[in-house]
Scaffold this motif. Structure first.
Motif, PDB file in Angstrom:
ATOM      1  N   LEU A  18       0.825  -1.216   0.000  1.00  0.00           N
ATOM      2  CA  LEU A  18       0.000   0.000   0.000  1.00  0.00           C
ATOM      3  C   LEU A  18       0.856   1.261   0.000  1.00  0.00           C
ATOM      4  O   LEU A  18       0.576   2.217  -0.724  1.00  0.00           O
ATOM      5  CB  LEU A  18      -0.925  -0.010   1.220  1.00  0.00           C
ATOM      6  CG  LEU A  18      -2.077  -1.023   1.177  1.00  0.00           C
ATOM      7  CD1 LEU A  18      -2.698  -1.180   2.555  1.00  0.00           C
ATOM      8  CD2 LEU A  18      -3.133  -0.585   0.161  1.00  0.00           C
ATOM      9  N   LEU A  19       1.921   1.253   0.805  1.00  0.00           N
ATOM     10  CA  LEU A  19       2.781   2.437   0.869  1.00  0.00           C
ATOM     11  C   LEU A  19       3.521   2.653  -0.444  1.00  0.00           C
ATOM     12  O   LEU A  19       3.677   3.789  -0.908  1.00  0.00           O
ATOM     13  CB  LEU A  19       3.779   2.287   2.025  1.00  0.00           C
ATOM     14  CG  LEU A  19       3.178   2.353   3.437  1.00  0.00           C
ATOM     15  CD1 LEU A  19       4.235   1.992   4.483  1.00  0.00           C
ATOM     16  CD2 LEU A  19       2.614   3.748   3.706  1.00  0.00           C
ATOM     17  N   PRO A  57      -3.993   6.368   5.520  1.00  0.00           N
ATOM     18  CA  PRO A  57      -4.933   5.462   4.868  1.00  0.00           C
ATOM     19  C   PRO A  57      -4.478   4.005   4.905  1.00  0.00           C
ATOM     20  O   PRO A  57      -5.293   3.095   5.040  1.00  0.00           O
ATOM     21  CB  PRO A  57      -4.979   5.984   3.429  1.00  0.00           C
ATOM     22  CG  PRO A  57      -4.538   7.388   3.509  1.00  0.00           C
ATOM     23  CD  PRO A  57      -3.543   7.425   4.620  1.00  0.00           C
ATOM     24  N   THR A  58      -3.159   3.786   4.796  1.00  0.00           N
ATOM     25  CA  THR A  58      -2.636   2.417   4.842  1.00  0.00           C
ATOM     26  C   THR A  58      -2.943   1.774   6.183  1.00  0.00           C
ATOM     27  O   THR A  58      -3.399   0.619   6.250  1.00  0.00           O
ATOM     28  CB  THR A  58      -1.113   2.426   4.588  1.00  0.00           C
ATOM     29  OG1 THR A  58      -0.857   2.814   3.242  1.00  0.00           O
ATOM     30  CG2 THR A  58      -0.526   1.036   4.831  1.00  0.00           C
ATOM     31  N   GLN A  59      -2.704   2.501   7.264  1.00  0.00           N
ATOM     32  CA  GLN A  59      -2.972   1.949   8.594  1.00  0.00           C
ATOM     33  C   GLN A  59      -4.454   1.640   8.774  1.00  0.00           C
ATOM     34  O   GLN A  59      -4.833   0.617   9.359  1.00  0.00           O
ATOM     35  CB  GLN A  59      -2.508   2.939   9.675  1.00  0.00           C
ATOM     36  CG  GLN A  59      -2.436   2.328  11.070  1.00  0.00           C
ATOM     37  CD  GLN A  59      -1.487   1.149  11.124  1.00  0.00           C
ATOM     38  OE1 GLN A  59      -0.305   1.264  10.751  1.00  0.00           O
ATOM     39  NE2 GLN A  59      -1.979  -0.009  11.560  1.00  0.00           N
ATOM     40  N   GLN A  60      -5.291   2.509   8.222  1.00  0.00           N
ATOM     41  CA  GLN A  60      -6.738   2.299   8.330  1.00  0.00           C
ATOM     42  C   GLN A  60      -7.160   1.019   7.614  1.00  0.00           C
ATOM     43  O   GLN A  60      -7.927   0.203   8.160  1.00  0.00           O
ATOM     44  CB  GLN A  60      -7.476   3.498   7.725  1.00  0.00           C
ATOM     45  CG  GLN A  60      -8.990   3.349   7.704  1.00  0.00           C
ATOM     46  CD  GLN A  60      -9.653   4.479   6.935  1.00  0.00           C
ATOM     47  OE1 GLN A  60      -9.116   5.591   6.886  1.00  0.00           O
ATOM     48  NE2 GLN A  60     -10.803   4.213   6.347  1.00  0.00           N
ATOM     49  N   VAL A  61      -6.642   0.830   6.388  1.00  0.00           N
ATOM     50  CA  VAL A  61      -7.012  -0.352   5.613  1.00  0.00           C
ATOM     51  C   VAL A  61      -6.508  -1.622   6.294  1.00  0.00           C
ATOM     52  O   VAL A  61      -7.253  -2.622   6.404  1.00  0.00           O
ATOM     53  CB  VAL A  61      -6.446  -0.258   4.175  1.00  0.00           C
ATOM     54  CG1 VAL A  61      -6.634  -1.581   3.448  1.00  0.00           C
ATOM     55  CG2 VAL A  61      -7.130   0.854   3.419  1.00  0.00           C
ATOM     56  N   VAL A  62      -5.284  -1.618   6.768  1.00  0.00           N
ATOM     57  CA  VAL A  62      -4.719  -2.809   7.403  1.00  0.00           C
ATOM     58  C   VAL A  62      -5.515  -3.175   8.652  1.00  0.00           C
ATOM     59  O   VAL A  62      -5.831  -4.359   8.894  1.00  0.00           O
ATOM     60  CB  VAL A  62      -3.232  -2.589   7.729  1.00  0.00           C
ATOM     61  CG1 VAL A  62      -2.703  -3.725   8.607  1.00  0.00           C
ATOM     62  CG2 VAL A  62      -2.421  -2.507   6.443  1.00  0.00           C
ATOM     63  N   ASP A  63      -5.869  -2.175   9.452  1.00  0.00           N
ATOM     64  CA  ASP A  63      -6.644  -2.455  10.661  1.00  0.00           C
ATOM     65  C   ASP A  63      -7.999  -3.071  10.306  1.00  0.00           C
ATOM     66  O   ASP A  63      -8.445  -4.040  10.945  1.00  0.00           O
ATOM     67  CB  ASP A  63      -6.856  -1.171  11.466  1.00  0.00           C
ATOM     68  CG  ASP A  63      -5.573  -0.685  12.135  1.00  0.00           C
ATOM     69  OD1 ASP A  63      -4.613  -1.495  12.198  1.00  0.00           O
ATOM     70  OD2 ASP A  63      -5.526   0.483  12.562  1.00  0.00           O
ATOM     71  N   ASN A  64      -8.648  -2.516   9.305  1.00  0.00           N
ATOM     72  CA  ASN A  64      -9.955  -3.043   8.901  1.00  0.00           C
ATOM     73  C   ASN A  64      -9.838  -4.462   8.354  1.00  0.00           C
ATOM     74  O   ASN A  64     -10.675  -5.329   8.634  1.00  0.00           O
ATOM     75  CB  ASN A  64     -10.593  -2.139   7.848  1.00  0.00           C
ATOM     76  CG  ASN A  64     -11.025  -0.802   8.416  1.00  0.00           C
ATOM     77  OD1 ASN A  64     -11.074  -0.623   9.642  1.00  0.00           O
ATOM     78  ND2 ASN A  64     -11.330   0.147   7.544  1.00  0.00           N
ATOM     79  N   LEU A  65      -8.803  -4.701   7.565  1.00  0.00           N
ATOM     80  CA  LEU A  65      -8.612  -6.044   7.006  1.00  0.00           C
ATOM     81  C   LEU A  65      -8.309  -7.059   8.102  1.00  0.00           C
ATOM     82  O   LEU A  65      -8.812  -8.192   8.086  1.00  0.00           O
ATOM     83  CB  LEU A  65      -7.479  -6.028   5.976  1.00  0.00           C
ATOM     84  CG  LEU A  65      -7.770  -5.330   4.646  1.00  0.00           C
ATOM     85  CD1 LEU A  65      -6.502  -5.255   3.796  1.00  0.00           C
ATOM     86  CD2 LEU A  65      -8.870  -6.051   3.880  1.00  0.00           C
ATOM     87  N   THR A  81     -14.111   1.855  -0.387  1.00  0.00           N
ATOM     88  CA  THR A  81     -14.347   2.853   0.665  1.00  0.00           C
ATOM     89  C   THR A  81     -13.208   3.858   0.725  1.00  0.00           C
ATOM     90  O   THR A  81     -13.413   5.062   0.911  1.00  0.00           O
ATOM     91  CB  THR A  81     -14.494   2.161   2.038  1.00  0.00           C
ATOM     92  OG1 THR A  81     -15.587   1.248   1.982  1.00  0.00           O
ATOM     93  CG2 THR A  81     -14.733   3.185   3.137  1.00  0.00           C
ATOM     94  N   LEU A  82     -11.987   3.356   0.549  1.00  0.00           N
ATOM     95  CA  LEU A  82     -10.804   4.215   0.587  1.00  0.00           C
ATOM     96  C   LEU A  82     -10.828   5.238  -0.553  1.00  0.00           C
ATOM     97  O   LEU A  82     -10.485   6.409  -0.364  1.00  0.00           O
ATOM     98  CB  LEU A  82      -9.549   3.340   0.485  1.00  0.00           C
ATOM     99  CG  LEU A  82      -8.232   3.921   0.979  1.00  0.00           C
ATOM    100  CD1 LEU A  82      -8.318   4.246   2.463  1.00  0.00           C
ATOM    101  CD2 LEU A  82      -7.097   2.939   0.709  1.00  0.00           C
ATOM    102  N   VAL A  96      -4.520   8.077  -6.153  1.00  0.00           N
ATOM    103  CA  VAL A  96      -5.921   8.522  -6.162  1.00  0.00           C
ATOM    104  C   VAL A  96      -6.364   8.811  -4.734  1.00  0.00           C
ATOM    105  O   VAL A  96      -6.966   9.846  -4.440  1.00  0.00           O
ATOM    106  CB  VAL A  96      -6.830   7.445  -6.794  1.00  0.00           C
ATOM    107  CG1 VAL A  96      -8.297   7.819  -6.624  1.00  0.00           C
ATOM    108  CG2 VAL A  96      -6.492   7.256  -8.257  1.00  0.00           C
ATOM    109  N   VAL A  97      -6.068   7.885  -3.828  1.00  0.00           N
ATOM    110  CA  VAL A  97      -6.463   8.037  -2.430  1.00  0.00           C
ATOM    111  C   VAL A  97      -5.718   9.207  -1.789  1.00  0.00           C
ATOM    112  O   VAL A  97      -6.310  10.074  -1.125  1.00  0.00           O
ATOM    113  CB  VAL A  97      -6.165   6.740  -1.646  1.00  0.00           C
ATOM    114  CG1 VAL A  97      -6.478   6.920  -0.172  1.00  0.00           C
ATOM    115  CG2 VAL A  97      -6.949   5.578  -2.238  1.00  0.00           C
TER     116      VAL A  97
END
Length: 381
Positions: free
Chosen positions: A122-123, A131-139, A163-164, A344-345
């Motif tokens: 992601l990075l 945003p990367t931390q958010q996605v990883v936590d959700n996953l 969502t991102l 994009v994000v």
């Protein structure tokens, strides 16, 4: 007396024979006497041209200038075919970060090394740290193994990435004005980002929708940019307003919008200079262009063109321009879906404005409206 007559006749016959012999020698190669008035060397008179009725060939009169042929205008692609090609280009891109993520989270065992690889992916794709931390936590939460009820990894990743990218943002181009005046689109960005080409491609999108368009070549400091924009306009029959080299950009922008008002155009698109030597100079120039334009009609859209491959440099540029003008939408060029799709994000979060258009190639119709769900679907193949 009779003898005298015979003598005279003989002399006459002898004279005739001598003359005849001389003539024979002359015609067979002997030395001829100088020509006299009685020579048989004839100079033929010039041949008079035959009358037109007899020859059927019309004598050339005055040169008549041939009328120039009307240029054959191109018919740009419609939005539907552009979107289809956008999906195909993204889906056909190998090594996209979406596929890399899907491969990682589809593993039977998701250990810490795997989660670190997901973060790195992601990075590297320029998604950004938060945003990367958010996605990883959700996953992590959604993919936690709970017996046989583990959700489908692809579905989970698709939903999180969508969502991102944020499908709720309004990505419509504001291309129409009010009170019978045209919409005015101001296009900004650094030189080399594909700004002038983007202006030409947007014009093609609008022409495909039967809009009447005027282009303003206000990047007067680059003659090549002005000529390039004129070529784009000629291909689809769009008027291009230009000024003298190194002339006042605001003056060109003013005349372009005035022409749009006078001719009843639907949209005026103004290309601007993209120099970043210092923020103060850029602010003064773009500020003046916008003020002058709005004497004719309000600016309805300010599009920032960014090269998707520049990563963090693109974000720096975005910050500068957002401080100078009120950016309302982003155009991402060179977004091939391979490594930098996360921009994009990042840029949407940085500016708080949506990506509205994306470019995926060098072709004249390789610019399409951005759709968050279609983008994510294509990234995941």
């Amino acid at each position: 007396m009779g003898d005298l007559i015979y003598l005279i006749v003989g002399i006459a016959v002898l004279g005739v024979a001598l003359v005849a012999g001389l003539l024979v020698r002359t015609r067979s190669g002997g030395k001829a006497a100088p020509p006299s008035a009685g020579t048989d060397v004839i100079t033929r008179p010039p041949v008079e041209p035959a009358p037109e009725a007899e020859t059927g060939v019309e004598a050339p009169a005055e040169a008549v200038e041939a009328e120039p042929e009307a240029p054959v205008l191109e018919r740009p692609e419609g939005t539907a075919s552009r979107m289809q090609r956008l999906r195909q280009r993204l889906a056909g891109s190998q090594g996209g970060f979406g596929r890399g993520l899907l491969s990682l989270i589809s593993r039977e065992r998701l250990d810490e090394d795997t989660w670190e690889s997901i973060e790195d992916t992601l990075l590297t794709a320029d998604v950004g740290v938060a945003p990367t931390q958010q996605v990883v936590d959700n996953l992590r939460t959604r993919l936690r193994v709970e017996g046989a009820s583990r959700p489908d990894p692809r579905t989970v990743l698709q939903e999180e990435l969508t969502t991102l990218v944020d499908p709720t943002m309004d990505r419509r181009l504001q291309i129409t004005g009010t009170d019978g005046r045209p919409g005015v689109v101001l296009v900004v960005g650094v030189n080399g980002s594909g700004k002038t080409t983007t202006v030409g491609k947007i014009a093609r999108i609008l022409v495909a929708e039967d809009k009447r368009v005027v282009l303003g070549a206000a990047d007067t400091f680059r003659a090549a940019a002005v000529d390039q924009l004129a070529t784009w306009g000629e291909r689809v029959g769009v008027e291009v307003v230009r000024g003298p080299e190194n002339g006042d950009p605001a003056s060109v922008a003013f005349e372009a919008v005035k022409s749009g008002v006078d001719t009843g155009a639907d949209t005026v698109i103004v290309d601007t200079a993209g120099r970043l030597q210092n923020k103060a100079g850029l602010m003064d120039e773009l500020g003046k262009v916008k003020r002058v334009i709005e004497k004719q009609a309000p600016v309805t859209e300010v599009l920032l063109v960014l090269d998707a491959t520049t990563g963090q440099n693109g974000l720096i540029q975005a910050r500068v321009f957002s401080e100078v003008v009120d950016v309302t939408g982003i155009v991402l060029t060179k977004l091939d879906g391979s490594a930098k799709g996360g921009i994009v994000v990042a840029v949407q979060r940085e500016l708080g404005v949506p990506v509205k258009l994306v470019g995926l190639g060098e072709g004249p119709d390789d610019l399409a409206p951005f759709d968050a769900r279609a983008f994510v679907d294509a990234l995941l193949g």
